[in-house]
Design a protein around this motif. Sequence first.
Motif, PDB file in Angstrom:
ATOM      1  N   TYR A   1       8.542   8.437  -3.231  1.00 47.18           N
ATOM      2  CA  TYR A   1       7.874   7.863  -4.431  1.00 47.18           C
ATOM      3  C   TYR A   1       7.407   6.475  -4.413  1.00 47.18           C
ATOM      4  CZ  TYR A   1      12.321   5.606  -5.420  1.00 47.18           C
ATOM      5  OH  TYR A   1      13.427   4.628  -5.522  1.00 47.18           O
ATOM      6  N   LEU A   2       6.643   6.232  -5.118  1.00 50.08           N
ATOM      7  CA  LEU A   2       6.223   4.627  -5.282  1.00 50.08           C
ATOM      8  C   LEU A   2       6.139   4.490  -6.861  1.00 50.08           C
ATOM      9  CD1 LEU A   2       3.052   4.196  -3.099  1.00 50.08           C
ATOM     10  CD2 LEU A   2       5.417   3.123  -2.892  1.00 50.08           C
ATOM     11  N   THR A   3       6.723   3.185  -7.010  1.00 49.26           N
ATOM     12  CA  THR A   3       7.001   2.882  -8.719  1.00 49.26           C
ATOM     13  C   THR A   3       5.636   1.874  -8.933  1.00 49.26           C
ATOM     14  OG1 THR A   3       9.210   3.113  -8.615  1.00 49.26           O
ATOM     15  CG2 THR A   3       8.302   1.767 -10.527  1.00 49.26           C
ATOM     16  N   LYS A   4       4.959   2.198 -10.137  1.00 48.71           N
ATOM     17  CA  LYS A   4       3.723   1.356 -10.504  1.00 48.71           C
ATOM     18  C   LYS A   4       4.481  -0.047 -11.351  1.00 48.71           C
ATOM     19  CE  LYS A   4       0.569   4.873 -11.589  1.00 48.71           C
ATOM     20  NZ  LYS A   4      -0.333   5.480 -12.503  1.00 48.71           N
ATOM     21  N   PRO A   5       3.701  -1.235 -11.103  1.00 43.42           N
ATOM     22  CA  PRO A   5       2.373  -1.307 -10.499  1.00 43.42           C
ATOM     23  C   PRO A   5       2.758  -1.284  -8.946  1.00 43.42           C
ATOM     24  CG  PRO A   5       3.165  -3.424 -11.251  1.00 43.42           C
ATOM     25  CD  PRO A   5       4.016  -2.190 -11.877  1.00 43.42           C
ATOM     26  N   ILE A   6       1.758  -0.748  -8.239  1.00 38.44           N
ATOM     27  CA  ILE A   6       1.811  -0.597  -6.897  1.00 38.44           C
ATOM     28  C   ILE A   6       0.907  -1.891  -6.102  1.00 38.44           C
ATOM     29  CG2 ILE A   6       1.396   0.611  -4.591  1.00 38.44           C
ATOM     30  CD1 ILE A   6       1.617   3.141  -6.602  1.00 38.44           C
ATOM     31  N   ASN A   7       1.451  -2.548  -5.044  1.00 37.59           N
ATOM     32  CA  ASN A   7       0.798  -3.458  -4.348  1.00 37.59           C
ATOM     33  C   ASN A   7       0.258  -2.982  -3.150  1.00 37.59           C
ATOM     34  OD1 ASN A   7       2.142  -4.164  -1.821  1.00 37.59           O
ATOM     35  ND2 ASN A   7       3.594  -5.284  -3.452  1.00 37.59           N
ATOM     36  N   GLY A   8      -0.650  -3.422  -2.428  1.00 38.51           N
ATOM     37  CA  GLY A   8      -1.450  -2.877  -1.379  1.00 38.51           C
ATOM     38  C   GLY A   8      -0.608  -2.651  -0.313  1.00 38.51           C
ATOM     39  N   HIS A   9       0.294  -3.669   0.196  1.00 40.41           N
ATOM     40  CA  HIS A   9       1.118  -3.558   1.200  1.00 40.41           C
ATOM     41  C   HIS A   9       2.241  -2.376   1.039  1.00 40.41           C
ATOM     42  CE1 HIS A   9      -0.144  -6.998   3.242  1.00 40.41           C
ATOM     43  NE2 HIS A   9      -0.047  -7.680   2.253  1.00 40.41           N
ATOM     44  N   GLU A  10       2.871  -2.163  -0.194  1.00 40.88           N
ATOM     45  CA  GLU A  10       3.543  -1.122  -0.538  1.00 40.88           C
ATOM     46  C   GLU A  10       2.889   0.193  -0.108  1.00 40.88           C
ATOM     47  OE1 GLU A  10       6.496  -2.467  -4.115  1.00 40.88           O
ATOM     48  OE2 GLU A  10       4.599  -1.613  -4.499  1.00 40.88           O
ATOM     49  N   LEU A  11       1.746   0.450  -0.675  1.00 35.37           N
ATOM     50  CA  LEU A  11       0.865   1.730  -0.421  1.00 35.37           C
ATOM     51  C   LEU A  11       0.654   1.738   0.799  1.00 35.37           C
ATOM     52  CD1 LEU A  11      -0.830   3.796  -1.820  1.00 35.37           C
ATOM     53  CD2 LEU A  11      -2.668   2.229  -1.841  1.00 35.37           C
ATOM     54  N   LEU A  12       0.338   1.050   1.412  1.00 34.93           N
ATOM     55  CA  LEU A  12       0.018   1.046   3.174  1.00 34.93           C
ATOM     56  C   LEU A  12       1.484   1.359   3.747  1.00 34.93           C
ATOM     57  CD1 LEU A  12      -2.716  -1.675   3.745  1.00 34.93           C
ATOM     58  CD2 LEU A  12      -2.893   0.676   3.618  1.00 34.93           C
ATOM     59  N   GLU A  13       2.349   0.808   3.657  1.00 32.31           N
ATOM     60  CA  GLU A  13       3.416   1.133   4.331  1.00 32.31           C
ATOM     61  C   GLU A  13       3.888   2.820   3.992  1.00 32.31           C
ATOM     62  OE1 GLU A  13       8.001  -0.258   3.510  1.00 32.31           O
ATOM     63  OE2 GLU A  13       6.767  -1.763   4.356  1.00 32.31           O
ATOM     64  N   MET A  14       3.794   3.058   2.685  1.00 33.62           N
ATOM     65  CA  MET A  14       4.150   4.410   2.415  1.00 33.62           C
ATOM     66  C   MET A  14       3.420   5.283   3.250  1.00 33.62           C
ATOM     67  SD  MET A  14       6.320   6.485   0.757  1.00 33.62           S
ATOM     68  CE  MET A  14       7.233   5.573  -0.359  1.00 33.62           C
ATOM     69  N   VAL A  15       2.078   5.025   3.205  1.00 37.87           N
ATOM     70  CA  VAL A  15       1.125   6.126   3.773  1.00 37.87           C
ATOM     71  C   VAL A  15       1.431   6.058   5.255  1.00 37.87           C
ATOM     72  CG1 VAL A  15      -1.172   6.439   4.485  1.00 37.87           C
ATOM     73  CG2 VAL A  15      -0.669   5.757   2.118  1.00 37.87           C
TER      74      VAL A  15
END
Length: 141
Positions: A103-117
């Motif tokens: 899971y990711l909690t909003k608001p999501i920043n770009g670094h969190e998104l890329l790290e998860m992916v």
Amino acid sequence: MKSKVLLVDDSSTALLMGETVFKEHTSYEVFTARDGEEGVKKALAERPDLILLDVVMPKMDGFAACREMRKQPTLKRVPIVMVTSRGEPTNVEMGYQRGYNAYLTKPINGHELLEMVRMFLGTDDEAKASVSNKGNGGKRS
């Protein structure tokens, strides 16, 4: 062959942010859907390597969409990340019970998104940014 990522969210802003991050920092092929029903259809048609799925959406919420995707043989093993503004333990646990992998909690920043992916797809050879932040998301092993 490029990895495929499906973003499913009813927020145009969230979809635009996600698409922008992927286009600027990766070579992943990105597809979008605006509700759970469309998300299931796109997932079946495009066969993504990863799905980022909002929870609260019209027509079919993320929990129902995740359950539907998990019934499909071609999607059973595809990682699905719950994207939610409700990071309470009970909500997150419900997501895991429905078939989400992380899971990711909003608001999501770009670094969190890329790290998860990258946690699921590995490092993109054409990535333009290094990610060192630890996000507020979690992965269940």
